[in-house]
Design an enzyme around this catalytic site. Structure first.
Site, short mmCIF file in Angstrom:
data_model
loop_
_atom_site.label_atom_id
_atom_site.label_comp_id
_atom_site.label_asym_id
_atom_site.label_seq_id
_atom_site.Cartn_x
_atom_site.Cartn_y
_atom_site.Cartn_z
N HIS A 75 -3.29 7.23 2.28
CA HIS A 75 -3.87 5.98 2.06
C HIS A 75 -5.08 5.68 2.45
O HIS A 75 -5.22 5.56 3.76
CB HIS A 75 -2.51 4.72 2.53
CG HIS A 75 -2.95 3.58 2.12
ND1 HIS A 75 -3.60 3.21 1.00
CD2 HIS A 75 -3.00 2.36 3.24
CE1 HIS A 75 -3.98 1.59 1.30
NE2 HIS A 75 -3.71 1.50 2.18
N ASN B 78 -10.23 0.07 0.17
CA ASN B 78 -8.57 0.07 0.43
C ASN B 78 -8.36 -0.56 -1.10
O ASN B 78 -8.14 -1.71 -1.18
CB ASN B 78 -8.26 -0.74 1.41
CG ASN B 78 -6.60 -0.55 1.56
OD1 ASN B 78 -6.14 -0.40 0.66
ND2 ASN B 78 -6.25 -1.05 2.68
N CYS C 23 0.87 -1.11 -0.08
CA CYS C 23 0.22 0.08 0.14
C CYS C 23 0.88 1.24 0.04
O CYS C 23 0.23 2.37 -0.37
CB CYS C 23 -0.90 0.02 1.11
SG CYS C 23 -2.10 -1.38 1.14
N1 COA Z 1 -17.87 -8.73 9.80
C1 COA Z 1 -18.22 -8.98 11.18
N2 COA Z 1 -17.70 -9.14 11.93
C2 COA Z 1 -16.13 -9.26 11.52
C3 COA Z 1 -15.82 -8.85 10.19
C4 COA Z 1 -16.40 -8.61 9.28
N3 COA Z 1 -16.29 -8.42 8.05
N4 COA Z 1 -14.36 -9.08 10.56
C5 COA Z 1 -14.05 -9.28 11.62
N5 COA Z 1 -15.12 -9.33 12.41
C6 COA Z 1 -15.13 -9.61 13.83
C7 COA Z 1 -14.07 -10.60 14.38
O1 COA Z 1 -14.19 -12.01 13.99
C8 COA Z 1 -14.09 -10.16 15.83
O2 COA Z 1 -15.02 -10.95 16.35
P1 COA Z 1 -15.01 -11.64 17.99
O3 COA Z 1 -14.89 -10.24 18.63
O4 COA Z 1 -16.03 -12.31 18.01
O5 COA Z 1 -13.87 -12.27 17.85
C9 COA Z 1 -14.86 -8.61 16.02
O6 COA Z 1 -15.25 -8.54 14.67
C10 COA Z 1 -13.60 -7.80 15.97
O7 COA Z 1 -12.50 -8.12 15.03
P2 COA Z 1 -11.40 -7.14 14.86
O8 COA Z 1 -10.39 -7.71 13.99
O9 COA Z 1 -10.95 -6.94 16.54
O10 COA Z 1 -12.12 -5.84 14.60
P3 COA Z 1 -11.26 -4.34 14.30
O11 COA Z 1 -12.19 -3.37 15.03
O12 COA Z 1 -9.80 -4.36 14.45
O13 COA Z 1 -11.64 -4.26 12.58
C11 COA Z 1 -10.21 -4.22 10.74
C12 COA Z 1 -11.04 -5.14 11.90
C13 COA Z 1 -9.61 -5.27 9.73
C14 COA Z 1 -11.39 -3.73 9.84
C15 COA Z 1 -9.34 -3.28 11.37
O14 COA Z 1 -8.51 -4.15 12.28
C16 COA Z 1 -8.29 -2.66 10.18
O15 COA Z 1 -8.98 -1.85 9.57
N6 COA Z 1 -7.13 -3.09 10.40
C17 COA Z 1 -6.08 -2.29 9.41
C18 COA Z 1 -6.62 -2.90 8.14
C19 COA Z 1 -5.61 -2.16 7.09
O16 COA Z 1 -5.58 -0.95 7.20
N7 COA Z 1 -4.83 -2.90 6.45
C20 COA Z 1 -4.31 -2.20 5.14
C21 COA Z 1 -2.78 -1.86 5.78
S1 COA Z 1 -2.10 -1.00 4.43
#
Ligand code: COA
Length: 333
Positions: free
Chosen positions: A254, A284, A112
């Site tokens: 980004h 993204n 990214c």
């Molecule tokens: N729909 C519903 N629930 C979801 C889900 C989805 N698409 N994806 C994950 N969950 C659930 C998880 O399983 C977890 O459940 P649990 O509490 O029962 O275990 C819960 O939601 C929380 O998951 P978590 O990973 O802690 O959520 P989060 O708030 O951190 O959001 C992301 C997840 C991926 C959106 C977030 O971590 C993120 O944006 N990370 C960076 C991503 C990024 O920028 N990547 C590219 C970098 S360049």
């Protein structure tokens, strides 16, 4: 040295099909409400089978060339995580399809952060007088890396391309790029990865398992790194430029997650109204994210000549990078 790389054109290209959150919620255990509230994404574009990264790159590159009034450049750089093939690079075929056989052309790989690395590389070619005009494209068909059954990645990423034409000019010109801040931390390699298919974990002829073949990301940890690294890199580049946060008219970061952008803006002391966001529409798009945002912000009249713009990105590697420019007067479609 007064020579500088100056932005002379922008363009972008999106696949025809938008996939709204509700469509994903019909086949995955997720919901429109969860995706919007946790990421800010309402839809993403997905390339049809048969559409390759180079197809989107050519579309964005052609628009950027048209905007710049140039029909050819001295080098074409494609930043991508999803090249058409492992070998050769995608940039030469993009250059050829844009009518430029004989032109230097190569790919940059920094996930990214790829576009900011590509801009730095393109600016470097101009500063070293290797080139006078460079086309830098960020292009992805990221959907090809995703496990369609993995709700944690499929809801986030989308396909698309954006491009910028750079020309040689002087540091006082509107559109002059720089300074730059670039960095990496390979100790975080496993946080964002496609494990198999390279020389470390070879595909042996057996069908690979889903967890080896597809993109995986440690979401929570990546979130923390993204906020810390983009904030730190943006501060470093502002410092080098002699700008304060108050001088920045637009942060074009980004588009990883709207909550990440919000934290970065808070860390920099920038109000939300100065952060351009198109993540709701496109998700993204990895290396395509910043040039796609720049083109949409320009086309919609959000970026106006003379305004000061801060770019910052974070991605797999881990990698990060930032730069600044004053927005130039460019043709609008
Ligand atoms: N729909 C519903 N629930 C979801 C889900 C989805 N698409 N994806 C994950 N969950 C659930 C998880 O399983 C977890 O459940 P649990 O509490 O029962 O275990 C819960 O939601 C929380 O998951 P978590 O990973 O802690 O959520 P989060 O708030 O951190 O959001 C992301 C997840 C991926 C959106 C977030 O971590 C993120 O944006 N990370 C960076 C991503 C990024 O920028 N990547 C590219 C970098 S360049």
């Amino acid at each position: 040295m007064n020579r500088a790389a100056v932005v002379a054109g922008v363009g972008s290209c999106l696949p025809a099909r938008a996939v709204p959150n509700d469509e994903l919620a019909r086949r995955l255990d997720t919901s429109d409400a969860w995706i919007r509230s946790r990421t800010g994404i309402a839809q993403r574009y997905v390339a049809a089978p048969g559409t390759a990264t180079s197809d989107l790159a050519v579309g964005a590159g052609a628009e950027a060339l048209k905007c710049s009034g140039l029909s050819a450049v001295d080098a074409v750089i494609v930043a991508t995580t999803t090249p058409d093939r492992p070998c050769p690079a995608t940039a030469p075929v993009v250059a050829a399809r844009l009518g430029m056989t004989g032109t230097a052309a190569y790919d940059v790989s920094a996930v990214c952060t790829g576009f900011v690395y590509g801009l730095a590389t393109g600016a470097g070619l101009i500063m070293a007088e290797v080139a006078d005009r460079v086309l830098v494209i960020g292009a992805e068909t990221f959907s090809t890396l995703l496990d369609p059954d993995d709700r944690s990645t499929t809801v986030i990423f989308g396909d698309g391309a954006g491009a910028v034409v750079l020309r040689a000019g002087s540091r006082a010109d509107a559109g002059a790029l720089g300074p730059f801040d670039l960095g990496s931390d390979g100790e975080g390699e496993a946080l964002i990865t496609v494990p198999a298919g390279g020389s470390r974990q070879r595909l042996s002829g057996q069908p690979p398992r889903a967890d080896e073949q597809y993109f995986s990301m440690s979401g929570k940890e990546v979130f923390r790194h993204a906020v810390r690294r983009m904030t730190g890199s943006a501060k470093a580049v502002l410092d080098r430029a002699g700008w304060s946060a108050g001088d920045v008219d637009h942060l074009v970061s980004h588009q990883a997650n709207s909550r990440i952008t919000q934290h970065v803006a808070e860390g920099l002391g920038l109000p939300a109204r100065r952060c351009f966001s198109n993540i709701a529409e496109v998700g993204n798009t990895a290396a395509a994210s910043i040039p796609l945002a720049l083109d949409q912000a320009h086309t919609r009249g959000v970026l106006r000549p003379g305004q000061r713009v801060l770019l910052t990105a974070f991605g797999g590697g881990l990698t990060w990078g930032s730069t600044v420019l004053t927005w130039p007067r460019l043709d609008r479609p």
